[in-house]
Design an enzyme around this catalytic site. Sequence first.
Site, PDB file in Angstrom:
ATOM      1  N   TYR A  44       0.841  -1.202   0.000  1.00 24.22           N
ATOM      2  CA  TYR A  44       0.000   0.000   0.000  1.00 24.22           C
ATOM      3  C   TYR A  44       0.876   1.253   0.000  1.00 24.22           C
ATOM      4  O   TYR A  44       0.426   2.325  -0.347  1.00 24.22           O
ATOM      5  CB  TYR A  44      -0.858   0.052   1.273  1.00 24.22           C
ATOM      6  CG  TYR A  44      -2.075  -0.853   1.305  1.00 24.22           C
ATOM      7  CD1 TYR A  44      -2.411  -1.681   0.232  1.00 24.22           C
ATOM      8  CD2 TYR A  44      -2.909  -0.864   2.426  1.00 24.22           C
ATOM      9  CE1 TYR A  44      -3.523  -2.512   0.296  1.00 24.22           C
ATOM     10  CE2 TYR A  44      -4.029  -1.683   2.494  1.00 24.22           C
ATOM     11  CZ  TYR A  44      -4.328  -2.509   1.427  1.00 24.22           C
ATOM     12  OH  TYR A  44      -5.437  -3.307   1.496  1.00 24.22           O
ATOM     13  N   CYS A  75      -2.590  -2.134  10.072  1.00 24.75           N
ATOM     14  CA  CYS A  75      -1.723  -1.550   9.055  1.00 24.75           C
ATOM     15  C   CYS A  75      -1.656  -0.045   9.321  1.00 24.75           C
ATOM     16  O   CYS A  75      -2.703   0.614   9.352  1.00 24.75           O
ATOM     17  CB  CYS A  75      -2.353  -1.829   7.693  1.00 24.75           C
ATOM     18  SG  CYS A  75      -1.526  -1.070   6.298  1.00 24.75           S
ATOM     19  N   CYS A 185       5.541   0.266  10.689  1.00 26.29           N
ATOM     20  CA  CYS A 185       4.831  -0.538   9.695  1.00 26.29           C
ATOM     21  C   CYS A 185       4.733  -1.929  10.278  1.00 26.29           C
ATOM     22  O   CYS A 185       5.710  -2.432  10.860  1.00 26.29           O
ATOM     23  CB  CYS A 185       5.635  -0.562   8.383  1.00 26.29           C
ATOM     24  SG  CYS A 185       5.083  -1.809   7.190  1.00 26.29           S
TER      25      CYS A 185
HETATM   26  N1  DGL Z   1       1.926  -3.184   6.899  1.00 26.04           N
HETATM   27  C1  DGL Z   1       1.705  -1.894   6.452  1.00 26.04           C
HETATM   28  C2  DGL Z   1       1.818  -0.800   7.478  1.00 26.04           C
HETATM   29  O1  DGL Z   1       1.709  -1.058   8.646  1.00 26.04           O
HETATM   30  C3  DGL Z   1       1.757  -1.466   5.041  1.00 26.04           C
HETATM   31  C4  DGL Z   1       2.800  -2.032   4.165  1.00 26.04           C
HETATM   32  C5  DGL Z   1       2.565  -1.688   2.723  1.00 26.04           C
HETATM   33  O2  DGL Z   1       1.689  -2.316   2.149  1.00 26.04           O
HETATM   34  O3  DGL Z   1       3.251  -0.828   2.185  1.00 26.04           O
HETATM   35  O4  DGL Z   1       2.009   0.339   7.141  1.00 26.04           O
END
Ligand code: DGL
Length: 256
Positions: A44, A75, A185
Site C-alpha cells: 500500500y 496496518c 509498519c
Molecule cells: N503493513 C503496512 C503498514 O503497517 C503497510 C505495508 C505496505 O503495504 O506498504 O504500514
Amino acid sequence: MTDPAAPIGVFDSGVGGLSVLRELRRLLPDEDFLYYADSAHCPYGGKSLVEIQARAAAITEELLAAACKLIVVACNTATIAAVEHLRANYPVPFVGMEPAVKPACALTRSGVVGVLATGAALGGEKFHRLVAQHAAGVRVITQPCPGLVECVEAGELDGPRVAELIGRYVKPLTRAGADVIVLGCTHYPFLRELVQNAAGPKVTLLDTGEAVARQTRRVLERDALLRAAGGSVGRLEWRTSADRGELRPVVERLTA
Ligand code: DGL
C-alpha cells in the site's frame, strides 16, 4: 445486537498485520479471528489515498459479510489513509494503529527519534498531526523503506540482501543520534532482529502491536462484545486476495 461470539476481523495490505494478530491472540485467547491479507494489492506504501481507501472499504465489506463484530486495521498505512473514512461509513467499531511516535518522544534521551514506515504513511496528514502533537523539542527523522515489505511478503526474513537494505535505512537515523527507532509498519516487527543489529544494542525499538491489542480489549469491554472465557479455543481463519497456496507457507511461518 452484535453477538459477542462473532469473530474479530483483522486486515493488512499483506502478512504484516500478523505481527499484530500475534499480540491480539496472546491477550484475547477466547476470541476467534478472521485475518485478511490483501497481498494481491501489496504494498500500500506506494498507493494513493483514494486507492487505499477503496481497498480498505472492500475488505471491510467482506469482513462484515462474515459477521465480524469489530475490525482491527492492522496496518499503519491503511489507518492513516482510511480509518476515519471507515468509521464514518460502517457500523462496527474499528481499532486502528499509528506509529509509536508519542512513546518514542517520551522515551528518547538524545532528543532524536527515527521512524521507519512506508512513504504513504509518512506523507499522511494524520502522521503530520501525530508529530506536531507529541514531538515538541524532539527531532523526528522519518525514513521510508521501499523493498522491506516485499521481503516479508516473500518470507525473506533474514539473509544478506534484506540485512543490507535495513542497514541502508537505519544508518542515517543512528548517525543523526537517534536512540529510539519506531517500527512504523506492521511488517517490520518480523525484521526486528536485523533492525536491532543495524542500530546497535543501545537503541530502543518500539512498535504498537501490544498497545493495539490492549485497545481492542478496552473497546470490546466498552461495547459489551468481549467473549466469555472458555467460549472458544481461539479459532483463526485467514483469507487473501492473492494466491492462497503461494501465501500459505509464509502465513504458517509467521503464525507459528
Ligand atoms: N503493513 C503496512 C503498514 O503497517 C503497510 C505495508 C505496505 O503495504 O506498504 O504500514
